[in-house]
Design an enzyme around this catalytic site. Structure first.
Site, PDB file in Angstrom:
ATOM      1  N   TYR A 158       0.833  -1.202   0.000  1.00  0.00           N
ATOM      2  CA  TYR A 158       0.000   0.000   0.000  1.00  0.00           C
ATOM      3  C   TYR A 158       0.868   1.253   0.000  1.00  0.00           C
ATOM      4  O   TYR A 158       0.645   2.186  -0.786  1.00  0.00           O
ATOM      5  CB  TYR A 158      -0.894  -0.042   1.231  1.00  0.00           C
ATOM      6  CG  TYR A 158      -1.861   1.095   1.401  1.00  0.00           C
ATOM      7  CD1 TYR A 158      -2.782   1.418   0.422  1.00  0.00           C
ATOM      8  CD2 TYR A 158      -1.885   1.831   2.582  1.00  0.00           C
ATOM      9  CE1 TYR A 158      -3.700   2.443   0.604  1.00  0.00           C
ATOM     10  CE2 TYR A 158      -2.793   2.852   2.786  1.00  0.00           C
ATOM     11  CZ  TYR A 158      -3.697   3.161   1.787  1.00  0.00           C
ATOM     12  OH  TYR A 158      -4.600   4.185   1.976  1.00  0.00           O
ATOM     13  N   LYS A 162       1.051   4.133  -2.953  1.00  0.00           N
ATOM     14  CA  LYS A 162       0.593   5.494  -2.684  1.00  0.00           C
ATOM     15  C   LYS A 162       1.721   6.521  -2.740  1.00  0.00           C
ATOM     16  O   LYS A 162       1.493   7.671  -3.135  1.00  0.00           O
ATOM     17  CB  LYS A 162      -0.094   5.538  -1.312  1.00  0.00           C
ATOM     18  CG  LYS A 162      -1.499   4.954  -1.317  1.00  0.00           C
ATOM     19  CD  LYS A 162      -2.450   5.774  -2.170  1.00  0.00           C
ATOM     20  CE  LYS A 162      -3.903   5.411  -1.917  1.00  0.00           C
ATOM     21  NZ  LYS A 162      -4.849   6.239  -2.689  1.00  0.00           N
ATOM     22  N   THR A 193     -14.221   5.594   6.552  1.00  0.00           N
ATOM     23  CA  THR A 193     -14.703   4.951   5.341  1.00  0.00           C
ATOM     24  C   THR A 193     -14.905   3.455   5.598  1.00  0.00           C
ATOM     25  O   THR A 193     -14.400   2.915   6.590  1.00  0.00           O
ATOM     26  CB  THR A 193     -13.686   5.122   4.198  1.00  0.00           C
ATOM     27  OG1 THR A 193     -12.482   4.406   4.555  1.00  0.00           O
ATOM     28  CG2 THR A 193     -13.350   6.594   3.973  1.00  0.00           C
TER      29      THR A 193
END
Length: 253
Positions: A158, A162, A193
């Site tokens: 990740y 990113k 989220t």
């Protein structure tokens, strides 16, 4: 509704939930016509419904933005539907395997890259192509503090994707500035989220995540969406190639 983006057309990926949905709704509320994209039709139709309740115009189009043919079709749909493209917000992502780097297999690492970096590249590529025809525009790639200002164990895939997004976006900004296209990264702190809740399923975990931020809380997705509207609007006309950080002070603690 406001009129900050009246006459503009926006495409938002990952618009079925989280920051993507909040941004699609905020852009529509500011007067833009919006194409909401994502893999699942049901959540996209909910985004359309929520926008319509407030008088916004959003249409849905299902696409897997890790597939170039889907991205080409998505941008073509946007142009056929609204005639132009002025704003691209790339918020699509997903959840894949994790763990310490020495335990992470190459296939899983590539899933992270495909889900967050290759997808953003493909979206940016075809958005820019459409913006060149429209006379300019604003590309907004949604980033994160993970790997940028803080290293979080177990997130190497990740973080690599990113942080790679920052180099991609800055290069695009340099390549197309003279043609009226701006490109920026909006770096988020923790936000409430569905993905955040899947990674932090307990109240204790969510409270611990909140304490990482100077503000001692995580964001509502709408707070990130407000920053995206700024980057989409003429109010940020002299802003390109930057990393706009809306992280609740997580980089300060």
């Amino acid at each position: 509704m406001t009129h900050r983006l009246e006459g503009r057309v926006a495409l938002v990926t990952g618009a079925g939930s989280g920051i993507g949905r909040a941004t699609a709704l905020a852009l529509a509320n500011a007067g833009a016509r919006v194409v909401a994209a994502g893999r699942r039709t049901g959540p996209l139709e909910e985004t359309v419904r929520l926008a319509a309740e407030k008088g916004g115009r959003v249409v849905a189009h299902a696409a897997d933005v890790t597939r170039e043919e889907d991205v080409e079709a998505l941008v073509r749909f946007t142009l056929e539907t609204f005639g132009r493209l002025d704003v691209g917000v790339n918020a699509a992502g997903g959840t894949f395997g994790g763990g310490p780097a020495h335990t992470l297999d190459a296939a899983t690492f590539r899933e992270w890259l495909d889900g967050y970096l290759v997808s953003a590249f493909l979206s940016t590529k075809h958005e820019v192509g459409a913006m060149l025809k429209s006379g300019g525009g604003s590309v907004i790639n949604i980033g994160t503090f993970v790997g940028h200002t803080k290293a979080v164990p177990g997130t190497s895939g990740y973080a690599a994707a990113k942080t790679g997004l920052i180099g991609l976006t800055r290069t695009v900004a340099a390549e197309y500035a003279s043609q009226g296209i701006r490109a920026n990264v909006l770096v988020s702190g923790g936000a409430d989220t569905p993905m955040f809740r899947s990674w932090n399923p307990s109240e204790e975990q969510r409270a611990a995540a909140a304490r990482l931020h100077a503000l001692q809380r995580i964001a509502e997705p709408e707070e990130l969406a407000h920053a995206a509207v700024f980057l989409a609007s003429g109010e940020s006309s002299f802003v390109t190639g930057t990393v706009l950080t809306a992280d609740g002070g997580v980089s300060l603690v």
